[in-house]
Design an enzyme around this catalytic site. Structure first.
Site, short mmCIF file in Angstrom:
data_model
loop_
_atom_site.label_atom_id
_atom_site.label_comp_id
_atom_site.label_asym_id
_atom_site.label_seq_id
_atom_site.Cartn_x
_atom_site.Cartn_y
_atom_site.Cartn_z
N THR A 28 43.11 -17.50 28.28
CA THR A 28 42.81 -18.47 29.33
C THR A 28 41.48 -18.17 29.99
OG1 THR A 28 45.17 -18.84 29.75
CG2 THR A 28 43.66 -19.43 31.52
N TYR B 224 49.99 -7.11 23.99
CA TYR B 224 49.89 -8.56 24.03
C TYR B 224 50.17 -9.09 22.63
CZ TYR B 224 47.57 -13.13 24.90
OH TYR B 224 47.26 -14.48 25.02
N LYS C 11 53.24 -8.55 27.03
CA LYS C 11 53.24 -10.00 27.21
C LYS C 11 53.74 -10.61 25.91
CE LYS C 11 50.33 -14.05 28.02
NZ LYS C 11 48.95 -14.58 28.17
N ILE D 26 53.61 -13.88 32.68
CA ILE D 26 52.17 -14.10 32.78
C ILE D 26 51.97 -15.57 32.46
CG2 ILE D 26 49.90 -13.52 31.82
CD1 ILE D 26 51.05 -10.69 31.30
#
Length: 302
Positions: A50, A138, A166, A208
């Site tokens: 993002t 991640y 995540k 998240i």
């Protein structure tokens, strides 16, 4: 030192406000962080996908991390993403973020080389041994083409410097198998706006969340209801956010979201190559959907 017990709640994955010359728009970034702090977020994740990590110059990544740390002033954890595909570049980024004051690192599964599970295991163990900060893994297989086997995650979760992950794997059985075997010192976070209450019900400690940059209070309510065992109510609220999510992800994130952030006082719609601004019709539809939600949940009347 940050540990898994502090990994709870909603951590917005924030976009990186930029100027036309691809440098950080510091005023807009500070305005975004001030807004999120005021609305009571639990942590913040700059410089992930993002945050357009791969499109930012390295110096600008460090600057964005330092700006975030300075704005937060220790009130909540700051966990920047490390999205480099190679070990040495990833470790250098982690050291730079540590020097900038970050609390932990969100380290992406190595990609492009398509490693085996043994290679993934070795990569994260080696990284965690060398990292100056605690590590969150991640996993996002629809971007990297690599999923981490639950058994490997179970082993990695026992490393003292790996504190969580995540999870952006939309395979729910994979998620359930992962949560079932991780160590108590490891916090699984949902990385999917679209699945947050389901992931929380299945054992996630928080999320998240991309669109929490726009609606932090609404997403904290989803989290609070789920964490208190009110799964049906959490999912009912989440269902109301589905039209917003459909629009926010209709074109590549963060383009649509950046185009409407002026509604929360963050006027920095520019995106970095290879992204382009979203279609006018999408911007208008997202704006129309977002305004009443901001009024209801965030107390903002744009």
């Amino acid at each position: 030192m940050l540990n898994a017990t502090r990994l709870r709640g909603v951590f917005p994955a924030i976009p990186t406000p930029v100027n036309a010359d691809d440098t950080i728009n510091a005023a807009a970034a500070q305005a975004l962080i001030a807004y999120l702090l005021k609305q009571g977020i639990d942590g913040i994740v700059p410089l992930g996908g993002t945050g357009e990590y791969g499109a930012l110059a390295r110096a600008e990544r460090i600057r964005m991390c330092k700006l975030t740390v300075d704005a937060v002033q220790g009130r909540i954890p700051v966990i920047p993403g490390v999205l480099d595909p190679g070990f040495h570049d990833a470790l250098q980024a982690g050291q730079e973020f540590a020097d900038a004051g970050a609390d932990a690192l969100m380290v992406l599964t190595p990609y492009y080389t398509t490693p085996t599970q043994a290679g993934i295991r070795e990569y994260f163990l080696r990284y965690a041994d060398a990292s100056p900060l605690p590590v969150m893994i991640y996993e996002i297989p629809y971007r990297t083409r690599i999923a981490i086997a639950p058994e490997v995650l179970h082993e990695l979760s026992r490393h003292e410097n790996i504190i969580g992950m995540k999870a952006c794997n939309t395979d729910m059985y994979h998620f359930l198998r992962t949560v079932a075997g991780v160590d108590d010192s490891f916090a699984v976070f949902s990385g999917e706006d679209t699945l947050l209450p389901v992931h929380l019900a299945a054992g996630a400690k928080g999320g998240i969340v991309v669109t929490a940059s726009l609606l932090p209070t609404a997403w904290r309510k989803v989290y609070e209801l789920a964490s208190q065992g009110h799964t049906r109510e959490s999912m009912a609220l989440h269902r109301r956010l589905i039209p917003l999510m459909n629009l926010a992800f209709a074109e590549t994130n963060p383009g649509p979201m950046k185009s409407v952030m002026d509604l929360i006082g963050v006027n920095a719609p520019e995106v970095l190559d290879p992204l382009v601004p979203p279609a006018d019709g999408l911007q208008a539809a997202l704006r129309k959907e977002l305004i009443p939600l901001l009024q209801e949940f965030e107390g903002i009347n744009p």
